[in-house]
Design an enzyme around this catalytic site. Structure first.
Site, PDB file in Angstrom:
ATOM      1  N   LYS A 164       4.537  -6.827  12.181  1.00 41.18           N
ATOM      2  CA  LYS A 164       3.694  -7.033  10.998  1.00 41.18           C
ATOM      3  C   LYS A 164       3.900  -8.433  10.411  1.00 41.18           C
ATOM      4  CE  LYS A 164       2.355  -4.937   6.614  1.00 41.18           C
ATOM      5  NZ  LYS A 164       1.994  -3.699   5.945  1.00 41.18           N
TER       6      LYS A 164
ATOM      7  N   ARG B 247       0.839  -1.191   0.000  1.00 45.03           N
ATOM      8  CA  ARG B 247       0.000   0.000   0.000  1.00 45.03           C
ATOM      9  C   ARG B 247       0.875   1.242   0.000  1.00 45.03           C
ATOM     10  NH1 ARG B 247      -3.187   1.501   3.777  1.00 45.03           N
ATOM     11  NH2 ARG B 247      -2.177   0.429   5.492  1.00 45.03           N
TER      12      ARG B 247
ATOM     13  N   ARG C  19       0.334   5.253  13.411  1.00 50.50           N
ATOM     14  CA  ARG C  19       1.457   4.759  14.209  1.00 50.50           C
ATOM     15  C   ARG C  19       1.001   4.678  15.646  1.00 50.50           C
ATOM     16  NH1 ARG C  19       5.770   7.300  16.551  1.00 50.50           N
ATOM     17  NH2 ARG C  19       5.030   9.313  15.852  1.00 50.50           N
TER      18      ARG C  19
END
Ligand code: BTN
Length: 332
Positions: free
Chosen positions: A191, A126, A328
């Site tokens: 992640k 993305r 964040r």
């Protein structure tokens, strides 16, 4: 005659030969592929460029340093439920630029159609980021689908697809698997995977490609550069004393859940996914910083029915729409 070892099919065959635990002599490789030593050296270099580590006994024998399980169309199809087995097109390619790009450029006649790749030379994430895609260790797959353009609210589709990936991974029994708004897959503050939904209009039809990348067996020493902390399924499952699944089985679970999700989304939109999304919301009640494009800071309060993130700031509640936004987590 020296046969070329340039094409991806023959390079994959070489890889299979080298993927056992024992060394394979150069003599045997050259005989099998009817190739010269120089051609073999070029082929070994190509495999290294794809991110594979090939061990060599002074050039006299070779083997793959870490074993890999290759993706197989028949295995992936065999694991699908019967209704999708009959209608889903599946292509497994050793090497592509990007599975999303392939589907958008060569739109299939049959839908849904899935492309899976062992390696992406131009994997895309993305916001124009690169998706690091070393050979044979992770999953890179895309599914093509079409919607009636007049009946679809596309902004929530990426979030619904995040829920579908969670459904596919849930049977692994991993504790702590969450979604970071809008649709990143995270675990233990690192992640694990990401989703890139792309679309184009053709008359009344909206063509959609749902691309999913999941880190499965990647060596974390080779994870992509950047601020994000990365993890893999192998890393997390091993830490929780659980088995790492075969990539083919996992791929099939992802395709099944994505295709089911697309079917439900066409008929009912985001409603059937909202509660599951909320139950996995990584940033709920946490202090976050979001760029919209100016940075705002506040407490994340979940999403609304349009998939926008609610952020409580000193100036009141701000709705952050999905799109070109970064988020964040700044504290717990
Ligand atoms: C993200 O930035 O988090 C989204 C990453 C999406 C990566 C997948 S891998 C398969 C498909 N092909 C691509 O080029 N990108 C998606």
């Amino acid at each position: 005659m020296d046969s070329s070892l340039d094409d991806e099919i023959r390079l994959t065959a070489l890889l299979e030969l080298l993927s056992g635990s024992s060394w394979v002599s150069t003599h045997e490789i050259l005989k099998t592929f009817d190739a010269s030593a120089q051609t073999l050296a070029g082929a070994i270099q190509r495999l290294s460029d794809w991110g594979l580590t090939i061990g060599s006994l002074n050039g006299a024998a070779y083997r793959l340093e870490s074993p890999i399980q290759l993706l197989r169309t028949s295995r992936i199809r065999g694991e699908l439920p019967p209704d999708w087995q009959a209608v889903m097109g599946i292509s497994v390619l050793p090497v592509v630029d990007s599975t999303n790009t392939r589907l958008l450029c060569d739109w299939p006649n049959q839908l849904p159609w899935a492309i899976l790749a062992e390696y992406q030379s131009d994997g895309r994430g993305r916001r124009g980021r690169r998706w690091y895609s070393p050979f044979g260790v992770n999953l890179y797959l895309s599914v093509a689908w079409a919607f009636d353009r007049t009946h679809i609210e596309l902004s929530t589709l990426p979030l619904a697809m995040g829920v579908c990936c969670i459904r596919a991974l849930a049977p692994l029994g991993l504790a702590g698997l969450v979604i970071k708004w809008p649709n990143d897959l995270w675990i233990n503050e690192a992640k694990l995977g990401g989703i890139l939904v792309e679309s184009c209009n053709v008359g009344e039809v909206l063509r959609v490609v749902v691309g999913v990348g999941i880190n499965v067996n990647m060596d974390l020493g080779h994870s992509p550069p950047g601020a994000v902390l990365w993890t893999t399924l192998r890393n997390e499952l091993t830490a929780q004393d659980k088995e790492v699944p075969d990539r083919n089985v996992l791929a099939s679970a992802l395709l099944t859940n994505i295709a089911n999700g697309l079917r439900v989304f066409s008929a009912q939109g985001f409603g059937p996914f909202l509660n599951e999304w909320a139950a996995r919301d990584m940033t709920r009640d946490r202090l976050v910083s979001v760029g919209v494009p100016e940075k705002i800071t506040g407490i994340a309060c979940g999403i609304n029915e349009k998939g926008a993130l609610r952020v409580k700031t000193s100036e009141g509640l701000i709705l952050v729409e999905s799109g070109d936004i970064s988020i964040r987590v700044v504290s717990k």
